[in-house]
Design a protein around this motif. Structure first.
Motif, PDB file in Angstrom:
ATOM      1  N   GLY A 234       0.816  -1.112   0.213  1.00 56.60           N
ATOM      2  CA  GLY A 234       0.171  -0.104   0.066  1.00 56.60           C
ATOM      3  C   GLY A 234       0.817   0.781  -0.107  1.00 56.60           C
ATOM      4  N   ILE A 235       0.473   2.685  -0.269  1.00 57.97           N
ATOM      5  CA  ILE A 235       1.303   3.496  -0.775  1.00 57.97           C
ATOM      6  C   ILE A 235       1.104   4.184   0.389  1.00 57.97           C
ATOM      7  CG2 ILE A 235      -0.981   4.767  -0.765  1.00 57.97           C
ATOM      8  CD1 ILE A 235       1.943   5.081  -2.897  1.00 57.97           C
ATOM      9  N   ASP A 236       0.593   3.840   1.202  1.00 60.83           N
ATOM     10  CA  ASP A 236       0.574   4.105   2.586  1.00 60.83           C
ATOM     11  C   ASP A 236       2.143   4.262   3.477  1.00 60.83           C
ATOM     12  OD1 ASP A 236      -1.660   5.820   3.213  1.00 60.83           O
ATOM     13  OD2 ASP A 236      -3.044   4.450   3.952  1.00 60.83           O
ATOM     14  N   VAL A 237       2.497   3.200   3.353  1.00 57.15           N
ATOM     15  CA  VAL A 237       3.520   2.266   3.579  1.00 57.15           C
ATOM     16  C   VAL A 237       4.969   3.325   3.323  1.00 57.15           C
ATOM     17  CG1 VAL A 237       5.531   0.571   4.408  1.00 57.15           C
ATOM     18  CG2 VAL A 237       3.298  -0.076   4.667  1.00 57.15           C
ATOM     19  N   TYR A 238       4.573   3.910   1.670  1.00 57.00           N
ATOM     20  CA  TYR A 238       6.189   4.113   1.293  1.00 57.00           C
ATOM     21  C   TYR A 238       6.089   5.724   1.492  1.00 57.00           C
ATOM     22  CZ  TYR A 238       6.253  -0.276  -1.285  1.00 57.00           C
ATOM     23  OH  TYR A 238       6.505  -1.720  -1.483  1.00 57.00           O
ATOM     24  N   LEU A 239       4.903   6.046   1.273  1.00 57.00           N
ATOM     25  CA  LEU A 239       4.661   8.189   2.549  1.00 57.00           C
ATOM     26  C   LEU A 239       5.384   7.898   3.036  1.00 57.00           C
ATOM     27  CD1 LEU A 239       0.788   9.055   1.934  1.00 57.00           C
ATOM     28  CD2 LEU A 239       3.066   9.321   0.493  1.00 57.00           C
ATOM     29  N   ARG A 241       7.603   5.434   4.729  1.00 57.29           N
ATOM     30  CA  ARG A 241       9.256   5.317   4.145  1.00 57.29           C
ATOM     31  C   ARG A 241       9.955   6.550   3.963  1.00 57.29           C
ATOM     32  NH1 ARG A 241      10.846   1.387   0.124  1.00 57.29           N
ATOM     33  NH2 ARG A 241      11.105   2.920  -1.179  1.00 57.29           N
ATOM     34  N   ILE A 242       9.823   7.781   2.718  1.00 59.16           N
ATOM     35  CA  ILE A 242       9.991   8.020   2.296  1.00 59.16           C
ATOM     36  C   ILE A 242      10.029   9.875   2.972  1.00 59.16           C
ATOM     37  CG2 ILE A 242       9.616   9.851   0.418  1.00 59.16           C
ATOM     38  CD1 ILE A 242      10.685   7.356  -0.822  1.00 59.16           C
ATOM     39  N   ALA A 243       9.390   9.684   3.871  1.00 64.52           N
ATOM     40  CA  ALA A 243       9.420  11.149   4.450  1.00 64.52           C
ATOM     41  C   ALA A 243      10.281  11.284   5.954  1.00 64.52           C
ATOM     42  CB  ALA A 243       7.961  11.109   5.579  1.00 64.52           C
ATOM     43  N   HIS A 244      10.458  10.158   5.876  1.00 64.16           N
ATOM     44  CA  HIS A 244      11.596   9.905   7.023  1.00 64.16           C
ATOM     45  C   HIS A 244      12.794   9.817   6.431  1.00 64.16           C
ATOM     46  CE1 HIS A 244       8.334   8.181  10.121  1.00 64.16           C
ATOM     47  NE2 HIS A 244       9.976   8.415  10.912  1.00 64.16           N
ATOM     48  N   GLU A 245      13.528  10.315   4.827  1.00 68.71           N
ATOM     49  CA  GLU A 245      14.440  10.566   4.263  1.00 68.71           C
ATOM     50  C   GLU A 245      14.778  12.012   4.151  1.00 68.71           C
ATOM     51  OE1 GLU A 245      16.299   8.140   3.016  1.00 68.71           O
ATOM     52  OE2 GLU A 245      14.882   6.361   3.771  1.00 68.71           O
ATOM     53  N   PHE A 246      13.675  12.732   5.446  1.00 67.00           N
ATOM     54  CA  PHE A 246      13.897  14.222   5.410  1.00 67.00           C
ATOM     55  C   PHE A 246      14.831  14.258   6.000  1.00 67.00           C
ATOM     56  CE2 PHE A 246      10.836  13.144   1.697  1.00 67.00           C
ATOM     57  CZ  PHE A 246      11.812  14.598   0.110  1.00 67.00           C
ATOM     58  N   GLU A 254       3.455  15.466   5.610  1.00 67.51           N
ATOM     59  CA  GLU A 254       2.532  16.302   5.164  1.00 67.51           C
ATOM     60  C   GLU A 254       1.879  17.143   4.042  1.00 67.51           C
ATOM     61  OE1 GLU A 254       0.602  20.653   6.965  1.00 67.51           O
ATOM     62  OE2 GLU A 254       2.640  19.901   7.836  1.00 67.51           O
ATOM     63  N   TYR A 255       3.710  17.675   3.483  1.00 68.34           N
ATOM     64  CA  TYR A 255       3.296  17.200   2.177  1.00 68.34           C
ATOM     65  C   TYR A 255       3.244  16.533   0.967  1.00 68.34           C
ATOM     66  CZ  TYR A 255       6.154  19.098  -2.652  1.00 68.34           C
ATOM     67  OH  TYR A 255       6.172  19.677  -3.494  1.00 68.34           O
ATOM     68  N   LEU A 256       3.522  15.292   0.851  1.00 70.82           N
ATOM     69  CA  LEU A 256       3.280  14.232   0.275  1.00 70.82           C
ATOM     70  C   LEU A 256       2.416  13.800   0.165  1.00 70.82           C
ATOM     71  CD1 LEU A 256       6.417  12.259   1.627  1.00 70.82           C
ATOM     72  CD2 LEU A 256       5.938  13.217  -1.053  1.00 70.82           C
ATOM     73  N   GLU A 257       1.159  14.186   1.750  1.00 70.36           N
ATOM     74  CA  GLU A 257       0.076  13.834   1.088  1.00 70.36           C
ATOM     75  C   GLU A 257      -0.704  15.156   0.585  1.00 70.36           C
ATOM     76  OE1 GLU A 257      -1.886  11.351   2.574  1.00 70.36           O
ATOM     77  OE2 GLU A 257      -0.593  10.694   3.968  1.00 70.36           O
ATOM     78  N   VAL A 268       2.023  10.158  -9.134  1.00 68.69           N
ATOM     79  CA  VAL A 268       3.667  10.927  -8.690  1.00 68.69           C
ATOM     80  C   VAL A 268       3.666  10.322  -7.382  1.00 68.69           C
ATOM     81  CG1 VAL A 268       3.675  12.753  -7.751  1.00 68.69           C
ATOM     82  CG2 VAL A 268       2.603  13.415  -9.140  1.00 68.69           C
ATOM     83  N   LEU A 269       2.843   9.757  -6.398  1.00 72.51           N
ATOM     84  CA  LEU A 269       3.350   9.017  -5.860  1.00 72.51           C
ATOM     85  C   LEU A 269       3.109   7.317  -5.395  1.00 72.51           C
ATOM     86  CD1 LEU A 269       1.112  10.723  -3.209  1.00 72.51           C
ATOM     87  CD2 LEU A 269       3.338  11.420  -3.909  1.00 72.51           C
ATOM     88  N   ILE A 270       4.212   6.751  -7.351  1.00 70.46           N
ATOM     89  CA  ILE A 270       4.555   5.531  -7.555  1.00 70.46           C
ATOM     90  C   ILE A 270       6.223   5.497  -6.891  1.00 70.46           C
ATOM     91  CG2 ILE A 270       4.497   3.748  -9.138  1.00 70.46           C
ATOM     92  CD1 ILE A 270       2.342   4.617 -10.682  1.00 70.46           C
TER      93      ILE A 270
END
Length: 272
Positions: A234-239, A241-246, A254-257, A268-270
């Motif tokens: 699911g996309i939530d897990v990837y959001l 994970r990516i958020a914690h790279e910042f 919040e920006y990705l959501e 865009v969020l693939i």
């Protein structure tokens, strides 16, 4: 109109007939969700049937598919369909397909395209003459499968391997992570010789799984980075994970959501 059950090939042929009659291809085509065109919707991204996806690519069509249960986006289509049903079809008796089509042409000239629209105060036939100049030129008609006739024989099947790849001419091509199943999974691949591309579809559902450039040689692994994402998570897990790279994960999430909300169909969020 057809006397037998409508199929995806009939839908494609109807498009070809319409483009030939229009004298070109519109820049955008608007649809209600139909199972002859759309298999399913995955996190806002539409998954088209294999035949229609091949046709869309061949004609380079830009699609806008209305959301389910959304009267604001579906209204334009449903109003037109309702007008045809109740004004043309409701009180007519069907005898033969030729007679029905002839009555339809007469109705279009007299009413469908000839009557002044209540909102625009213009006749559809007059508006079309202005819009016709903006149509894309149309090439010769395609086969109703949506691919050139020379490519119809270039459709073969392959069994998905445990590493989520398929073999083609001694090279491995990836399929989306999670495609492999213990009981065996078969996919259809279509070889587009003109573009030197290999298109992959789920044999059972017709879902478009991706494409690869055809690679020569032997023993090579050709990857599509989108295939590395496990679709089951699911996309939530990837959001997350990516958020914690910042440096500021909360602000990044919040920006990705916000992007996900504003552009649900953009892809865009693939995450790759």
């Amino acid at each position: 109109m057809a006397e037998s059950s409508f199929t995806t090939r009939d839908v494609i042929q109807a498009h070809e007939n319409a483009f030939q009659w229009f004298g070109g291809i519109p820049n955008e085509l608007v649809y209600d969700q139909d199972n002859l065109i759309v298999v399913s919707e995955n996190a806002g991204d539409l998954i088209l049937t294999a035949e229609f996806e091949a046709y869309r690519r061949q004609r380079n069509l830009t699609l806008h598919v209305c959301r389910k249960a959304d009267p604001e986006s579906k209204g334009k289509i449903e109003n037109v369909v309702g007008f045809i049903k109740h004004n043309f079809a409701k009180h007519r008796i069907f005898t033969t397909i030729d007679a029905w089509n002839e009555q339809g042409w007469n109705w279009l000239r007299r009413t469908g395209n000839g009557r002044v629209h209540n909102t625009t105060k213009k006749r559809p036939a007059d508006v079309f003459e202005l819009e016709k100049a903006h149509l894309r030129p149309i090439s010769p008609s395609l086969d109703v499968t949506g691919v050139p006739k020379t490519n119809l024989t270039n459709s073969i099947t392959r069994t998905v391997r445990k590493d989520n790849t398929i073999l083609y001419k001694s090279n491995r091509y990836t399929v989306p992570c999670g495609t492999y199943t213990s009981f065996g999974k078969t996919v259809q691949i279509v070889i587009q010789e003109a573009e030197q591309e290999l298109l992959i579809y789920d044999l059972e559902t017709g879902e478009y799984l991706g494409k690869h450039p055809i690679t020569h040689g032997k023993g090579k692994l050709i990857q599509n980075r989108n295939h590395l994402r496990d679709r089951a998570k699911g996309i939530d897990v990837y959001l997350e994970r990516i958020a914690h790279e910042f440096e500021n994960p909360d602000a990044a999430k919040e920006y990705l959501e916000r992007i996900r909300k504003n552009y649900p169909r953009s892809g865009v969020l693939i995450i790759q």
